[in-house]
Scaffold this active site. Structure first.
Site, PDB file in Angstrom:
ATOM      1  NE  ARG A 168      -3.581  -0.065   2.722  1.00 52.52           N
ATOM      2  CZ  ARG A 168      -4.835  -0.024   2.314  1.00 52.52           C
ATOM      3  NH1 ARG A 168      -5.357  -1.047   1.669  1.00 52.52           N
ATOM      4  NH2 ARG A 168      -5.597   1.016   2.552  1.00 52.52           N
ATOM      5  N   GLY A 225      -6.225   8.326   7.310  1.00 54.85           N
ATOM      6  CA  GLY A 225      -7.097   9.426   6.933  1.00 54.85           C
ATOM      7  C   GLY A 225      -6.609  10.758   7.468  1.00 54.85           C
ATOM      8  CD  GLU A 230      -1.804   3.306 -17.427  1.00 52.13           C
ATOM      9  OE1 GLU A 230      -1.406   2.434 -16.630  1.00 52.13           O
ATOM     10  OE2 GLU A 230      -2.337   4.376 -17.039  1.00 52.13           O
ATOM     11  CE  LYS A 282       0.869   1.233 -14.856  1.00 53.54           C
ATOM     12  NZ  LYS A 282       0.080   2.414 -14.441  1.00 53.54           N
ATOM     13  CD  GLU A 324       1.965   4.989 -11.684  1.00 55.93           C
ATOM     14  OE1 GLU A 324       0.951   5.165 -10.988  1.00 55.93           O
ATOM     15  OE2 GLU A 324       2.063   4.055 -12.508  1.00 55.93           O
ATOM     16  CE  LYS A 353      -2.726  -1.614  -6.399  1.00 57.28           C
ATOM     17  NZ  LYS A 353      -2.313  -1.552  -7.811  1.00 57.28           N
TER      18      LYS A 353
END
Length: 615
Positions: A27, A102, A484, A488, A491, A610
């Site tokens: 995550r 949060g 896209e 990628k 990232e 994630k």
């Protein structure tokens, strides 16, 4: 975003919690910590950095054993990633520990109140105020669940909270508002986590927690109430994958495994979509056929990779249904006062079903009277539960932060939604729909074929590892594919990468072209759209004439592009609208290999998480 684990049972809580945190590492996080009520007190440890830093700390300073515990991996929002700011946070007496996912929006005012009452807060976080507030409430009622309810009624924002208290060593309490939290139920034990992956080794029986609910975990059962103390209705469900699905399976990275799983994921998402009458069906639909016939607009809301899936869906929806379709970044949607009413269908795309920007867009749409259809990979998550219809993408768990199989299955789901609308509205005949479904069914094998031919792409990526910039061009559905591909690379490789509509090149971006600049071009099929194909061939010639290094993705048999490609990547011929399902795959492999060659962490890129559960 943050990973949360809570446990009550007969096992070593520390072992269970640490194993759960390890499963949640995907995550994204920058610190980790644990807390265990034991021996009449509360022991905690936390360290900045990866989980291994915490494990080393626990070797040198072991915590007492206990059968109740909580753990956390943090993605920093308030305060930097330091030991002090890491979770859990304790009150001044060290009797209560809290972990949190949060943002508590009114924490500054609460902090002032606490300070005026003599509390000493040591971190920069919004979370620490909750530990102090819980301590105050518990001193009055001796009930951790009631204390949590009282505190939650004072909090503003989106949060998941999980707490333990030294005076209640057999209890874990959690609370949820706008942030993911799921319960796992075993034999004589119970779990809390932000993702079922944390407890999948122990149980596949889960309970959904709804909005503004507090859960109390004990060995002998689970109690769920609303924030005001009323019993809450909950839904139990069975997780349909096991721990092995979240393992690397011999691959060096989860991303490589998930790229390889795409043929199966695509096939699984198509399973069972045609009923015995030969009609296309979704998973859950609480929208009447008449309402769908009366639609005058479709709006797709999504973020990141899911947004690119939405851009492709626009082509299919408008072509197959003749209904105008807009695609919006969910983070911008509700702030521009969009025009919505009962004749608007909002399609929300989210892999996790917990993406906060998308969830807030969904809620805004429903407040305005629009109907919402969710495309999601996670059964029981918030966005599907709050939508009027759902289509699940059966991709299985996706652990790598950079989305691959989730993207392809989102595309399949978008095509299915477009066909479903065409079926209901009468713009597509049944035999036409079944013909597209057959084409989609063949895509699984075509993706396999692409994956079998990727070694030259990997070799090319390794040769470009020292480059600073890569550009991507596309037309029609190839344009979102270009976006896209660029995402990628950003990232994973931390490179400057941009995607452009190829026709826009002459309106400014062509100024970026220089000698040996790598430019990836996604070429549309020459079949059926020859004019579009001819124009992109001209674009390739334009950039090559200015010194660009052209990397061309083109269908098998398309020989017109060969003279202008420095590197030619072949993909199987597919119907035009479906081409992104095969043309995206080489870009995933390219980005993964280039990032590896640059020595980057592929599964957990820096600064990324994630599931983004804050706005």
């Amino acid at each position: 975003m943050c990973g949360i684990v809570g446990y009550v049972g007969s096992q070593s809580a520390l072992d269970v919690v640490l194993a759960g945190l390890k499963r949640l590492e995907y995550r994204g996080y920058d610190s980790a910590g644990v807390a265990v009520p034991a021996d009449g007190g509360l022991a905690a440890a936390k360290k900045a950095g990866k989980l291994v830093n915490l494990e080393k700390e626990l070797v040198g300073r072991p915590l007492p054993s206990g059968s109740t515990g909580i753990g956390h991996t943090r993605w920093a929002t308030h305060g930097g990633p330091t030991d002090v700011n890491a979770h859990p946070h304790l009150d001044n007496a060290g009797r209560v520990a809290v972990v949190h996912n949060g943002i508590i929006e009114n924490f500054a005012a609460l902090r002032v109140e606490l300070t005026e009452r003599g509390h000493e807060l040591v971190s920069e976080t919004d979370t620490e105020v909750v530990a102090h507030l819980l301590a105050e409430e518990y001193s009055s009622c001796d009930d951790l669940a009631e204390s949590m309810r009282l505190v939650c009624r004072r909090l503003e924002g989106a949060f998941t909270l999980v707490a333990v208290h030294a005076d209640a060593p057999d209890v874990v309490v959690g609370a949820r508002r706008n942030s993911p939290l799921v319960v796992g139920v075993g034999e004589g034990e119970a779990f809390l986590a932000s993702d079922v992956a944390a407890f999948i080794d122990h149980t596949r029986s889960a309970i959904e927690l709804g909005q503004d609910q507090v859960v109390e975990l004990r060995r002998d059962g689970v109690t769920v109430t609303t924030f005001d103390g009323r019993p809450a209705e909950v839904r139990s469900y069975h997780v349909d994958w096991d721990a092995s699905a979240a393992e690397k399976g011999g691959y060096d990275y989860f991303m490589l495994k998930e790229i390889a799983e795409q043929p199966k994921a695509v096939a699984d998402t198509l399973l069972g979509r045609i009923d015995t009458a030969g009609s296309l069906t979704l998973d859950e639909v609480r929208i009447s056929d008449q309402e769908l016939r009366e639609l005058d607009k479709v709006i797709i809301v999504a973020c990141g990779t899911a947004f690119h899936a939405g851009l492709i869906a626009k082509y299919a929806i408008e072509h197959w249904t003749r209904v105008p379709c807009e695609v919006e970044l969910a983070s911008e949607f509700r702030y521009r006062d969009p025009i919505l009413d009962h004749r608007t269908l909002v399609v929300a795309i989210s892999q996790s079903g917990e993406t906060m920007d998308t969830l807030m867009a969904v809620r805004h749409a429903r407040e305005q009277g629009a109907r919402v259809l969710a495309i999601c990979n996670t059964n029981g998550s918030t966005i599907p539960r709050e939508s009027d219809a759902v289509l699940y993408t059966h991709a299985g768990p996706e652990v790598a932060v950079a989305s691959t199989k989730a993207f392809l299955t989102q595309l399949v789901a978008c095509y299915l939604v477009a066909l479903y609308l065409g079926q209901i509205r009468g713009t597509k005949w049944g035999d036409e729909i079944r013909a597209v479904i057959r084409d989609l069914s063949r895509i699984s094998r075509e993706v396999e074929r692409v994956l079998e031919t990727m070694e030259p792409v990997r070799e090319l990526a390794r040769t470009l590892a020292t480059k600073n910039t890569v550009l991507f061009l596309g037309r029609h559905v190839g344009y979102p594919v270009a976006l896209e591909g660029a995402l990628k690379l950003k990232e994973l490789a931390y490179m400057h990468a941009e995607g452009f509509a190829a026709g826009e090149l002459k309106h400014g971006p062509i100024a970026l072209i220089e000698e040996d600049l790598p430019v990836v071009v996604v070429v549309p099929s020459p079949a059926g759209r020859s004019l579009l194909h001819d124009k992109i061939v001209s674009n390739i010639q334009e950039i090559r004439a200015r010194g660009a290094r052209t990397i061309v993705i083109a269908e098998e048999g398309d020989e017109t592009v060969a003279p202008y490609a420095d590197h030619l990547i072949r993909i199987p011929a597919t119907p035009t609208l479906l081409q992104p399902l095969v043309s995206t795959v080489p870009l995933q492999v390219f980005a993964c290999e280039l990032a590896t060659a640059r020595g980057n962490e592929v599964d957990q890129p820096r600064n990324l998480a994630k599931s983004v559960t804050v706005e």
